[in-house]
Every structure is written in structure tokens, then in C-alpha cells.
Design a protein around this motif. Sequence first.
Motif, PDB file in Angstrom:
ATOM      1  N   PRO A  67     -11.081   3.147   1.772  1.00 41.55           N
ATOM      2  CA  PRO A  67     -10.338   2.745   0.444  1.00 41.55           C
ATOM      3  C   PRO A  67      -8.819   2.745   0.596  1.00 41.55           C
ATOM      4  O   PRO A  67      -8.450   1.909  -0.241  1.00 41.55           O
ATOM      5  N   ILE A  68      -8.200   3.215   1.431  1.00 45.07           N
ATOM      6  CA  ILE A  68      -6.858   3.040   1.596  1.00 45.07           C
ATOM      7  C   ILE A  68      -6.427   1.469   1.857  1.00 45.07           C
ATOM      8  O   ILE A  68      -5.288   0.936   1.199  1.00 45.07           O
ATOM      9  N   SER A  69      -7.073   1.033   2.811  1.00 50.18           N
ATOM     10  CA  SER A  69      -7.110  -0.375   3.187  1.00 50.18           C
ATOM     11  C   SER A  69      -7.365  -1.203   1.957  1.00 50.18           C
ATOM     12  O   SER A  69      -6.331  -2.399   2.001  1.00 50.18           O
ATOM     13  N   SER A  70      -8.182  -0.930   1.353  1.00 48.19           N
ATOM     14  CA  SER A  70      -8.416  -2.045   0.067  1.00 48.19           C
ATOM     15  C   SER A  70      -7.442  -1.902  -0.801  1.00 48.19           C
ATOM     16  O   SER A  70      -7.015  -3.065  -1.736  1.00 48.19           O
ATOM     17  N   ILE A  71      -6.826  -0.693  -1.255  1.00 52.44           N
ATOM     18  CA  ILE A  71      -5.582  -0.357  -2.149  1.00 52.44           C
ATOM     19  C   ILE A  71      -4.769  -1.194  -1.552  1.00 52.44           C
ATOM     20  O   ILE A  71      -3.997  -2.106  -2.334  1.00 52.44           O
ATOM     21  N   LEU A  72      -4.125  -1.171  -0.345  1.00 47.31           N
ATOM     22  CA  LEU A  72      -2.901  -1.884   0.289  1.00 47.31           C
ATOM     23  C   LEU A  72      -3.190  -3.123   0.080  1.00 47.31           C
ATOM     24  O   LEU A  72      -2.499  -3.982  -0.056  1.00 47.31           O
ATOM     25  N   ASP A  73      -4.462  -3.788   0.296  1.00 51.05           N
ATOM     26  CA  ASP A  73      -4.498  -5.286   0.111  1.00 51.05           C
ATOM     27  C   ASP A  73      -4.112  -5.600  -1.434  1.00 51.05           C
ATOM     28  O   ASP A  73      -3.753  -6.823  -1.488  1.00 51.05           O
ATOM     29  N   THR A  74      -4.739  -4.721  -2.151  1.00 55.86           N
ATOM     30  CA  THR A  74      -4.368  -5.309  -3.605  1.00 55.86           C
ATOM     31  C   THR A  74      -3.051  -5.183  -3.905  1.00 55.86           C
ATOM     32  O   THR A  74      -2.642  -6.199  -4.686  1.00 55.86           O
ATOM     33  N   ALA A  75      -2.446  -4.186  -3.523  1.00 55.57           N
ATOM     34  CA  ALA A  75      -1.025  -3.993  -3.628  1.00 55.57           C
ATOM     35  C   ALA A  75      -0.336  -5.164  -3.097  1.00 55.57           C
ATOM     36  O   ALA A  75       0.740  -5.736  -3.500  1.00 55.57           O
ATOM     37  N   ASN A  93       0.375   5.479  -7.254  1.00 60.50           N
ATOM     38  CA  ASN A  93      -0.986   6.099  -7.577  1.00 60.50           C
ATOM     39  C   ASN A  93      -2.013   6.423  -6.538  1.00 60.50           C
ATOM     40  O   ASN A  93      -3.256   6.890  -6.667  1.00 60.50           O
ATOM     41  N   VAL A  94      -1.636   5.928  -5.219  1.00 66.09           N
ATOM     42  CA  VAL A  94      -2.681   6.165  -4.175  1.00 66.09           C
ATOM     43  C   VAL A  94      -2.790   7.574  -3.723  1.00 66.09           C
ATOM     44  O   VAL A  94      -1.804   8.403  -3.908  1.00 66.09           O
ATOM     45  N   GLN A  95      -4.038   8.141  -3.574  1.00 60.68           N
ATOM     46  CA  GLN A  95      -4.185   9.689  -3.420  1.00 60.68           C
ATOM     47  C   GLN A  95      -3.330   9.946  -2.139  1.00 60.68           C
ATOM     48  O   GLN A  95      -2.728  10.956  -2.133  1.00 60.68           O
ATOM     49  N   ASN A  96      -3.058   9.197  -1.118  1.00 60.14           N
ATOM     50  CA  ASN A  96      -2.424   9.492   0.114  1.00 60.14           C
ATOM     51  C   ASN A  96      -1.114   8.884   0.039  1.00 60.14           C
ATOM     52  O   ASN A  96      -0.777   7.945   0.889  1.00 60.14           O
ATOM     53  N   GLU A  97      -0.281   9.063  -0.856  1.00 55.67           N
ATOM     54  CA  GLU A  97       0.950   8.789  -1.169  1.00 55.67           C
ATOM     55  C   GLU A  97       2.081   8.772   0.142  1.00 55.67           C
ATOM     56  O   GLU A  97       2.775   8.011   0.194  1.00 55.67           O
ATOM     57  N   ASP A  99       1.262   8.398   3.047  1.00 52.09           N
ATOM     58  CA  ASP A  99       1.075   7.589   4.318  1.00 52.09           C
ATOM     59  C   ASP A  99       2.151   6.693   4.420  1.00 52.09           C
ATOM     60  O   ASP A  99       2.837   5.988   3.498  1.00 52.09           O
ATOM     61  N   ILE A 100       2.516   6.372   5.716  1.00 53.90           N
ATOM     62  CA  ILE A 100       3.596   5.683   6.137  1.00 53.90           C
ATOM     63  C   ILE A 100       3.387   4.163   5.668  1.00 53.90           C
ATOM     64  O   ILE A 100       4.079   3.391   5.320  1.00 53.90           O
ATOM     65  N   GLU A 101       2.096   3.722   5.790  1.00 52.54           N
ATOM     66  CA  GLU A 101       1.829   2.493   5.251  1.00 52.54           C
ATOM     67  C   GLU A 101       2.230   2.185   3.754  1.00 52.54           C
ATOM     68  O   GLU A 101       2.392   0.802   3.176  1.00 52.54           O
ATOM     69  N   VAL A 102       2.042   3.190   3.148  1.00 52.70           N
ATOM     70  CA  VAL A 102       2.170   3.356   1.492  1.00 52.70           C
ATOM     71  C   VAL A 102       3.656   3.397   1.588  1.00 52.70           C
ATOM     72  O   VAL A 102       4.241   2.603   0.576  1.00 52.70           O
ATOM     73  N   LYS A 103       4.391   4.181   1.904  1.00 52.22           N
ATOM     74  CA  LYS A 103       5.598   4.525   1.780  1.00 52.22           C
ATOM     75  C   LYS A 103       6.645   3.347   1.953  1.00 52.22           C
ATOM     76  O   LYS A 103       7.411   2.888   1.221  1.00 52.22           O
ATOM     77  N   TRP A 104       6.362   2.557   3.209  1.00 53.30           N
ATOM     78  CA  TRP A 104       7.261   1.538   3.402  1.00 53.30           C
ATOM     79  C   TRP A 104       6.995   0.430   2.242  1.00 53.30           C
ATOM     80  O   TRP A 104       8.070  -0.385   1.893  1.00 53.30           O
ATOM     81  N   ARG A 105       5.639   0.033   1.816  1.00 49.71           N
ATOM     82  CA  ARG A 105       5.443  -0.790   0.902  1.00 49.71           C
ATOM     83  C   ARG A 105       6.096  -0.673  -0.575  1.00 49.71           C
ATOM     84  O   ARG A 105       6.543  -1.229  -1.108  1.00 49.71           O
ATOM     85  N   ILE A 106       6.236   1.046  -0.642  1.00 51.02           N
ATOM     86  CA  ILE A 106       7.123   1.253  -1.954  1.00 51.02           C
ATOM     87  C   ILE A 106       8.423   0.958  -1.844  1.00 51.02           C
ATOM     88  O   ILE A 106       9.181   0.331  -2.908  1.00 51.02           O
ATOM     89  N   CYS A 107       9.031   1.091  -0.721  1.00 61.17           N
ATOM     90  CA  CYS A 107      10.128   0.676  -0.489  1.00 61.17           C
ATOM     91  C   CYS A 107      10.742  -0.848  -0.575  1.00 61.17           C
ATOM     92  O   CYS A 107      11.522  -1.263  -1.293  1.00 61.17           O
ATOM     93  N   ARG A 108       9.566  -1.766  -0.097  1.00 60.67           N
ATOM     94  CA  ARG A 108       9.707  -3.046  -0.436  1.00 60.67           C
ATOM     95  C   ARG A 108       9.671  -3.480  -1.696  1.00 60.67           C
ATOM     96  O   ARG A 108      10.706  -4.106  -2.160  1.00 60.67           O
ATOM     97  N   VAL A 109       8.996  -2.763  -2.585  1.00 64.87           N
ATOM     98  CA  VAL A 109       8.781  -3.059  -3.934  1.00 64.87           C
ATOM     99  C   VAL A 109      10.055  -2.812  -4.750  1.00 64.87           C
ATOM    100  O   VAL A 109      10.596  -3.381  -5.593  1.00 64.87           O
ATOM    101  N   LEU A 110      10.568  -1.644  -4.326  1.00 61.35           N
ATOM    102  CA  LEU A 110      11.819  -1.210  -5.185  1.00 61.35           C
ATOM    103  C   LEU A 110      12.898  -2.051  -4.622  1.00 61.35           C
ATOM    104  O   LEU A 110      13.871  -2.325  -5.485  1.00 61.35           O
TER     105      LEU A 110
END
Length: 300
Positions: A67-75, A93-97, A99-110
Motif C-alpha cells: 500500500p505505501i508504494s502505491s500511495i507514493l506513486d500516486t503522490a 494522510n499516509v498511515q506510516n507518515e 517513513d523516510i520515503e514519505v518524509k523527504w517527499r513532504i519536504c520536497r513538496v513544501l
Amino acid sequence: MNIHKIVPIRQYLLFSIYLRKIYKDIILPTRNLHRPIKAFQLWGAGSISLWPTIKKNNTNTDKPKDPISSILDTADGTFEMGRYEECYNILTNVQNEKDIEVKWRICRVLYNMAKDSKYDEQYKKDIISQAYDIIAPEVDQNWDNFAVHKWYALTLDAKSSYIGIKEKITQLENVKKHMDLAVTLNPSDASLLHMLGEWCYQVTEIPWHQRKTIEILFQDFHFILPHSTYEDALEYFLRAEMAQPRFYSINLLRIGCCYLKLNKDDQARYYLKLAASYPAKSNNDHKANKEAADLLKKIK
């Protein structure tokens, strides 16, 4: 900057990369298990694809994606279309917020949201601080993740700019150190190579009288302003162009500018023409078009 501290870090990184390569190539029973990394965007609001899309194998032997990979692809897809707020909402809104793969993407978008002219300066400052606070604690724990070093360097540079010129100058070497570490981990990242070229270009552009003024003001801190050259900048810009041809209008513009500074008008003319005719999809593209066209008029 203490060079003696940086060199062992780089050697350790390179040795670790070598060990991982041996593990993947010799010990693992199967090959080609690498997951393709999605595209990044640099600076502007337009989408810039830095990696080609890899077609998926549709055979029945494919394992379903977690699920996390699919969400990251969508993001990632949402990000590439420039829909930053939507991308931010998906990631937060990712459950495993955590996760480092989520964190750096949040930084990228901000970081990219902070480049949008529709936001006021205070809001931009706040989201850059938010991005920095997310990624800064992850550097030590994720020293072998190039994206962590990349977005740490960018958010540090942006945050120091908001604090003031003193902080901006004192963080120059630290910003470059983490860009260097990122490109060591991922030498084919065109955006990273461009950033290093931009760092060298901007440092070289500091006028002599300003450099002396800065050094006098900072003499009590034993601070020496870093040096670079147009040759250094050009090398990075050309490497970026080789890694991903025509990926960014500003990169073409900078190559032309460097050649002009080095009195190589023929090479300058070639790249400035490319920049002037680059399809404009963002504010940076329009800027590159105009500046390149103006510079072409000055070349005899």
C-alpha cells in the motif's frame, strides 16, 4: 569547514556503496530487484521529468505492490503535475507518515510550494521551517539516502536565506557538503548536478569588493568565504546536461553564461539558442527564454 572530518565521511560512503554493490550482485539470488525512482522537480512550478518512466511487467508473476508504494506513486504523479497542495495532503494522510520515503517527499513538496508566488512571504518562511524541521533530524539516521542529503541541503539553504545574510553565508559550505554527499550516492541525478553548478556559479559571481566586505565583517568568526570558478560551474552544468539532456531551461542558460564568461562565444551561442527556444511551461522557463534572447543580442 573542517576538511579532515568530511573526507572520511566520503570515503566511508563510497566504501559502503561498494559493499552494497557486492551484496546485490553476488549474494542475492536474483537480480533486477531495484525499484525505479520517480522523477523530481527542480525550482519552478512546471513539471520536469528527471528519470524516464519504466514500463511495468504485466505478467502473472508480478507481486502486488504494498500500500505505501502505491500511495507514493500516486503522490509522485500528483507532484509531477504541479498539484502540490494535493500531493501534500496525500503524503500527510499516509498511515506510516514517519517513513523516510514519505518524509523527504513532504519536504520536497513544501520546498516547491514555497516557490509559488501565490503565497505570502510569511507563509513561505513557515513551510520552509516546517520542511527543515522534518528532514534535519533524519540526516544522521539516513546517511546513505541521497534524497535526505539533497532536501536537507535545499531546505537549509532556503531557511538560512530567510534568517539573514550572515546565516546564509555561514551555511554555504554546509549546503555544498550535503549536495556533494547526495551526488556521491546518486551521481546521475541531473537536478543535483545542476544545484552544485548553481552553487559554484553564484559563489563565483560575488564581486571582489563584496567578498572583501564580507570577510572583514566576519573576521572575528575566522570565516573565509568559499571560492569557486566558472570552470567548476560549467563542469557541473555539463554533467547535468549529459545525465538528462534538455531537462531544464535554466541549466542550458547557465551553460551559455559560463561559456560567455570564458570568452567562448560559439559554444555560448549554441546553448543560449537552446535556452531561448526552450518550450516555456513555468516562470523559470520564461525567464530563461528572455535572458538567453537578450544575451544573444550582445554576442557579435
